[in-house]
Motif scaffolding. Structure first.
Motif, PDB file in Angstrom:
ATOM      1  N   ASN A   3       0.828  -1.213   0.000  1.00  0.00           N
ATOM      2  CA  ASN A   3       0.000   0.000   0.000  1.00  0.00           C
ATOM      3  C   ASN A   3       0.856   1.254   0.000  1.00  0.00           C
ATOM      4  N   ALA A   4       1.934   1.221   0.786  1.00  0.00           N
ATOM      5  CA  ALA A   4       2.795   2.405   0.878  1.00  0.00           C
ATOM      6  C   ALA A   4       3.405   2.730  -0.485  1.00  0.00           C
ATOM      7  N   THR A   5       3.794   1.712  -1.228  1.00  0.00           N
ATOM      8  CA  THR A   5       4.358   1.931  -2.559  1.00  0.00           C
ATOM      9  C   THR A   5       3.323   2.570  -3.475  1.00  0.00           C
ATOM     10  N   LEU A   6       2.111   2.034  -3.458  1.00  0.00           N
ATOM     11  CA  LEU A   6       1.045   2.592  -4.295  1.00  0.00           C
ATOM     12  C   LEU A   6       0.786   4.052  -3.930  1.00  0.00           C
ATOM     13  N   TYR A   7       0.643   4.321  -2.638  1.00  0.00           N
ATOM     14  CA  TYR A   7       0.336   5.686  -2.207  1.00  0.00           C
ATOM     15  C   TYR A   7       1.497   6.647  -2.439  1.00  0.00           C
ATOM     16  N   ARG A   8       2.722   6.151  -2.447  1.00  0.00           N
ATOM     17  CA  ARG A   8       3.879   7.005  -2.720  1.00  0.00           C
ATOM     18  C   ARG A   8       3.836   7.486  -4.175  1.00  0.00           C
TER      19      ARG A   8
END
Length: 173
Positions: A26-31
């Motif tokens: 999720n963090a990668t997507l949101y970044r």
């Protein structure tokens, strides 16, 4: 992956599901895509670029009014079938728009302007019509329609007007 999910479930698909299907956290997507709008803009990048390329190819060819309405037809269908993309750039304040969305908006506006001016110079478009008028009416047509065919029908009405005596002589008035 995101396009497939958007096509399957609509633009409201959970971003967590997009990340899971893409095999990223999720963090990668949101970044990479801090908002749903950012992701939607990225998903449809190639379609918007193709629309801009079609418009650019029409600028120097054929009848001025036919070129204008050929592009408006593609534009109205695009907006009618990609409502999420149409709204992605308008739901938030201007600061939240992505650079890519702003670039597309400028490109589409510039193409519409060139096609409109050409039609005005040939006498096929009302000299008082502005590109802002044209795009506002076309966007409204697309958003009001229930799908591509109705959007095209409404665009034809817009082109020919409401009066029966105007026939199909462009939209000069």
């Amino acid at each position: 992956m995101a396009r497939e999910l958007s096509d399957e479930r609509g633009p409201g698909v959970a971003l967590d599901e997009v990340a899971r299907r893409a095999g990223v956290g999720n963090a990668t997507l949101y970044r990479h895509f801090p908002t749903r709008s950012d992701l939607i803009v990225a998903v449809y990048a190639d379609e918007v670029e193709a629309l801009c390329e079609k418009g650019a190819a029409l600028i120097d060819g054929g009848s001025a009014v036919e070129a204008l309405f050929a592009w408006l037809d593609d534009f109205v269908v695009h907006v009618a079938t990609k409502r999420a993309l149409a709204f992605a750039g308008t739901e938030n304040s201007d600061e939240r728009r992505t650079a890519l969305f702003d670039q597309w908006h400028r490109s589409m506006r510039a193409i519409a302007q060139e096609l409109l001016v050409r039609a005005q110079r040939s006498g096929d478009a009302n000299a008082d019509l502005t590109v802002d008028d044209l795009l506002a009416l076309t966007n409204a047509t697309a958003i009001a329609a229930t799908g591509a065919e109705e959007a095209r029908r409404l665009l034809r009405i817009m082109r020919h007007g409401f009066a029966g005596d105007q026939g199909s002589a462009g939209f000069a008035g």
